[in-house]
Design a protein around this motif. Structure first.
Motif, PDB file in Angstrom:
ATOM      1  N   GLU A 199       0.820  -1.215   0.000  1.00 25.30           N
ATOM      2  CA  GLU A 199       0.000   0.000   0.000  1.00 25.30           C
ATOM      3  C   GLU A 199       0.851   1.260   0.000  1.00 25.30           C
ATOM      4  O   GLU A 199       0.552   2.235  -0.701  1.00 25.30           O
ATOM      5  N   LYS A 200       1.946   1.265   0.763  1.00 28.53           N
ATOM      6  CA  LYS A 200       2.761   2.471   0.907  1.00 28.53           C
ATOM      7  C   LYS A 200       3.466   2.873  -0.387  1.00 28.53           C
ATOM      8  O   LYS A 200       3.900   4.022  -0.539  1.00 28.53           O
ATOM      9  N   ALA A 201       3.581   1.925  -1.344  1.00 30.91           N
ATOM     10  CA  ALA A 201       4.299   2.214  -2.588  1.00 30.91           C
ATOM     11  C   ALA A 201       3.368   2.493  -3.767  1.00 30.91           C
ATOM     12  O   ALA A 201       3.845   2.790  -4.866  1.00 30.91           O
ATOM     13  N   ILE A 202       2.066   2.401  -3.569  1.00 30.28           N
ATOM     14  CA  ILE A 202       1.101   2.578  -4.659  1.00 30.28           C
ATOM     15  C   ILE A 202       1.207   3.977  -5.270  1.00 30.28           C
ATOM     16  O   ILE A 202       1.206   4.142  -6.496  1.00 30.28           O
ATOM     17  N   LYS A 203       1.330   5.006  -4.426  1.00 32.18           N
ATOM     18  CA  LYS A 203       1.409   6.375  -4.934  1.00 32.18           C
ATOM     19  C   LYS A 203       2.660   6.572  -5.785  1.00 32.18           C
ATOM     20  O   LYS A 203       2.634   7.255  -6.818  1.00 32.18           O
ATOM     21  N   ALA A 204       3.773   5.966  -5.353  1.00 34.94           N
ATOM     22  CA  ALA A 204       5.020   6.085  -6.109  1.00 34.94           C
ATOM     23  C   ALA A 204       4.866   5.487  -7.503  1.00 34.94           C
ATOM     24  O   ALA A 204       5.321   6.065  -8.500  1.00 34.94           O
ATOM     25  N   VAL A 205       4.217   4.333  -7.586  1.00 31.27           N
ATOM     26  CA  VAL A 205       3.984   3.700  -8.888  1.00 31.27           C
ATOM     27  C   VAL A 205       3.100   4.587  -9.753  1.00 31.27           C
ATOM     28  O   VAL A 205       3.363   4.788 -10.945  1.00 31.27           O
ATOM     29  N   ALA A 206       2.048   5.149  -9.153  1.00 26.04           N
ATOM     30  CA  ALA A 206       1.130   6.020  -9.900  1.00 26.04           C
ATOM     31  C   ALA A 206       1.842   7.244 -10.461  1.00 26.04           C
ATOM     32  O   ALA A 206       1.441   7.795 -11.490  1.00 26.04           O
ATOM     33  N   ASN A 207       2.929   7.652  -9.792  1.00 26.10           N
ATOM     34  CA  ASN A 207       3.716   8.793 -10.256  1.00 26.10           C
ATOM     35  C   ASN A 207       4.845   8.387 -11.204  1.00 26.10           C
ATOM     36  O   ASN A 207       5.650   9.228 -11.613  1.00 26.10           O
ATOM     37  N   GLY A 208       4.908   7.080 -11.512  1.00 20.22           N
ATOM     38  CA  GLY A 208       5.909   6.601 -12.463  1.00 20.22           C
ATOM     39  C   GLY A 208       7.261   6.298 -11.871  1.00 20.22           C
ATOM     40  O   GLY A 208       8.237   6.086 -12.612  1.00 20.22           O
TER      41      GLY A 208
ATOM     42  N   GLY B  72      -5.797  -6.482  -6.251  1.00 23.73           N
ATOM     43  CA  GLY B  72      -5.776  -6.980  -7.623  1.00 23.73           C
ATOM     44  C   GLY B  72      -6.062  -5.948  -8.685  1.00 23.73           C
ATOM     45  O   GLY B  72      -6.350  -6.302  -9.830  1.00 23.73           O
ATOM     46  N   VAL B  73      -5.983  -4.659  -8.339  1.00 26.72           N
ATOM     47  CA  VAL B  73      -6.213  -3.593  -9.314  1.00 26.72           C
ATOM     48  C   VAL B  73      -4.904  -3.290 -10.045  1.00 26.72           C
ATOM     49  O   VAL B  73      -3.861  -3.095  -9.415  1.00 26.72           O
ATOM     50  N   LEU B  74      -4.955  -3.251 -11.356  1.00 24.64           N
ATOM     51  CA  LEU B  74      -3.765  -2.995 -12.157  1.00 24.64           C
ATOM     52  C   LEU B  74      -3.305  -1.546 -11.998  1.00 24.64           C
ATOM     53  O   LEU B  74      -4.078  -0.614 -12.189  1.00 24.64           O
ATOM     54  N   LEU B  75      -2.016  -1.384 -11.659  1.00 18.66           N
ATOM     55  CA  LEU B  75      -1.435  -0.053 -11.527  1.00 18.66           C
ATOM     56  C   LEU B  75      -0.596   0.318 -12.746  1.00 18.66           C
ATOM     57  O   LEU B  75      -0.664   1.435 -13.245  1.00 18.66           O
ATOM     58  N   ALA B  76       0.220  -0.632 -13.202  1.00 19.12           N
ATOM     59  CA  ALA B  76       1.149  -0.324 -14.286  1.00 19.12           C
ATOM     60  C   ALA B  76       1.737  -1.604 -14.848  1.00 19.12           C
ATOM     61  O   ALA B  76       1.649  -2.679 -14.237  1.00 19.12           O
ATOM     62  N   VAL B  77       2.335  -1.465 -16.022  1.00 21.16           N
ATOM     63  CA  VAL B  77       3.211  -2.497 -16.564  1.00 21.16           C
ATOM     64  C   VAL B  77       4.627  -2.017 -16.302  1.00 21.16           C
ATOM     65  O   VAL B  77       4.967  -0.865 -16.625  1.00 21.16           O
ATOM     66  N   ALA B  78       5.455  -2.850 -15.674  1.00 27.86           N
ATOM     67  CA  ALA B  78       6.800  -2.434 -15.280  1.00 27.86           C
ATOM     68  C   ALA B  78       7.857  -3.328 -15.912  1.00 27.86           C
ATOM     69  O   ALA B  78       7.592  -4.481 -16.274  1.00 27.86           O
ATOM     70  N   ARG B  79       9.053  -2.770 -16.022  1.00 27.97           N
ATOM     71  CA  ARG B  79      10.195  -3.509 -16.556  1.00 27.97           C
ATOM     72  C   ARG B  79      11.200  -3.734 -15.431  1.00 27.97           C
ATOM     73  O   ARG B  79      11.428  -2.855 -14.600  1.00 27.97           O
ATOM     74  N   VAL B  80      11.805  -4.920 -15.430  1.00 26.47           N
ATOM     75  CA  VAL B  80      12.833  -5.245 -14.438  1.00 26.47           C
ATOM     76  C   VAL B  80      14.148  -4.628 -14.908  1.00 26.47           C
ATOM     77  O   VAL B  80      14.648  -4.963 -15.982  1.00 26.47           O
ATOM     78  N   VAL B  81      14.693  -3.703 -14.108  1.00 27.22           N
ATOM     79  CA  VAL B  81      15.940  -3.023 -14.486  1.00 27.22           C
ATOM     80  C   VAL B  81      16.974  -3.173 -13.376  1.00 27.22           C
ATOM     81  O   VAL B  81      16.629  -3.231 -12.183  1.00 27.22           O
ATOM     82  N   PRO B  82      18.259  -3.258 -13.728  1.00 28.21           N
ATOM     83  CA  PRO B  82      19.316  -3.396 -12.711  1.00 28.21           C
ATOM     84  C   PRO B  82      19.383  -2.155 -11.822  1.00 28.21           C
ATOM     85  O   PRO B  82      19.159  -1.031 -12.265  1.00 28.21           O
ATOM     86  N   LYS B  83      19.721  -2.387 -10.549  1.00 26.90           N
ATOM     87  CA  LYS B  83      19.928  -1.296  -9.593  1.00 26.90           C
ATOM     88  C   LYS B  83      21.049  -1.737  -8.667  1.00 26.90           C
ATOM     89  O   LYS B  83      20.816  -2.434  -7.679  1.00 26.90           O
TER      90      LYS B  83
ATOM     91  N   THR C 160      -2.277  -3.729  -7.026  1.00 24.51           N
ATOM     92  CA  THR C 160      -2.536  -3.480  -5.612  1.00 24.51           C
ATOM     93  C   THR C 160      -2.852  -4.813  -4.933  1.00 24.51           C
ATOM     94  O   THR C 160      -3.135  -5.811  -5.603  1.00 24.51           O
ATOM     95  N   PRO C 161      -2.836  -4.849  -3.589  1.00 28.32           N
ATOM     96  CA  PRO C 161      -3.229  -6.080  -2.891  1.00 28.32           C
ATOM     97  C   PRO C 161      -4.637  -6.547  -3.246  1.00 28.32           C
ATOM     98  O   PRO C 161      -4.965  -7.727  -3.139  1.00 28.32           O
TER      99      PRO C 161
END
Length: 304
Positions: free
Chosen positions: A244-253, A280-291, A277-278
């Motif tokens: 839940e705490k990271a949902i806003k960050a995802v929404a902001n890209g 089951g609501v779709l937030l985004a399509v994401a790519r796995v990138v090195p960090k 989201t927990p």
């Protein structure tokens, strides 16, 4: 605003664009697009995106497809189907199912195809089929496609010809008419596509598809059972559940770490996943990138 996917059962005779135009009038929504062209002669599954879900169409088209096809061995046309001009009709003697299947195995795996002139791909700003209607033929580069399965189901004589029914599972960009023509040439008789039914496109299946008439009846009755959530178009992608705490960050890209997630499947760098989201609501399509020595999930497309 209406948003989601519709699994449409396209009838023969309509173009994929005809289906989209029909739904635009029916749903009174301009933002509608389809996830993979079906030729007018073909029928079957046509995924259609509505509203914000149109932003996800590029991911739908990356999924695999499945078809049931009928070919006529011993007949060749300039369009590789029955709508074209006959080039040759050598006929075909009776062949055993084992012979046909052995030849089909030669066309499984990763193969090269030259798109037919009736294809919808672009050539110098115009579509190939537009050039074909003007009587032009241009050189087309071969493309690599993957045929996962080419299973001959039955075969029977038809006058001087031989009809064959087959199930085919393949990657995006595969031309079934070209696969049949190349297979027929390998057998030495040529082949023409007589009928094509798409039975699956990504996670959309034939048995769950809606006809345009059924959709119209639903709309008239104030029902929307035909409309699927945006995530329905991405079932071929693994799911990452975001805290839940990271949902806003995802929404902001913003990119998030595995620690920001509840559930993380095994993923390869560069691969795509769904961020949900927990609930089951779709937030985004994401790519796995090195960090550093680990990795993070960077939104490729946010569903706002």
């Amino acid at each position: 605003m209406v948003t989601g996917f519709i699994n449409v059962l396209k009838p023969p005779g309509l173009t994929s664009h005809d289906v989209v135009q029909n739904l635009r009038r029916l749903l009174k929504e301009r933002r509608i697009g389809h996830g993979g062209t079906l030729d007018p002669m073909a029928a079957g599954v046509l995924p259609v995106a509505v509203g914000k879900a149109t932003r996800l169409l590029e991911y739908i088209q990356a999924g695999g497809k499945a078809y049931r096809a009928e070919f006529i061995l011993g007949l060749k046309t300039d369009t590789q189907d029955l709508g074209g001009r006959v080039l040759a009709r050598p006929g075909c003697p009776g062949l055993k199912l084992e012979e046909l299947q052995a030849a089909a195995r030669r066309f499984t795996g990763t193969i090269s195809q030259i798109p037919p002139m009736v294809a919808a791909v672009h050539y110098q700003g115009r579509r190939l089929y537009e050039l074909a209607r003007e009587g032009q033929e241009v050189e087309r580069p071969a493309r690599r496609v993957t045929i996962e399965n080419f299973q001959v189901l039955k075969a029977w004589p038809d006058g001087p010809f031989f009809r064959v029914m087959a199930d085919i599972t393949c990657s995006k960009g595969t031309y079934i008419r070209t696969l049949g023509a190349d297979w027929g040439d390998y057998l030495g008789y040529g082949a023409t596509l007589a009928f094509l039914l798409r039975t699956r496109a990504g996670g959309f299946k034939l048995e769950e598809a809606w006809t345009l008439e059924e959709i119209a009846a639903q709309v008239a009755g104030g029902n929307g059972d035909f409309l699927l959530p945006p995530a329905a178009g991405l079932t071929h992608l693994p799911v990452i559940t975001v805290r839940e705490k990271a949902i806003k960050a995802v929404a902001n890209g913003a990119a998030i770490d595995p620690a920001d997630c509840i559930q993380v499947p095994a993923l390869r760098p560069g691969s795509l996943a769904r961020l949900e989201t927990p609930a089951g609501v779709l937030l985004a399509v994401a790519r796995v990138v090195p960090k550093g020595e680990v990795y993070c999930f960077k939104p490729d497309k946010v569903l706002k």
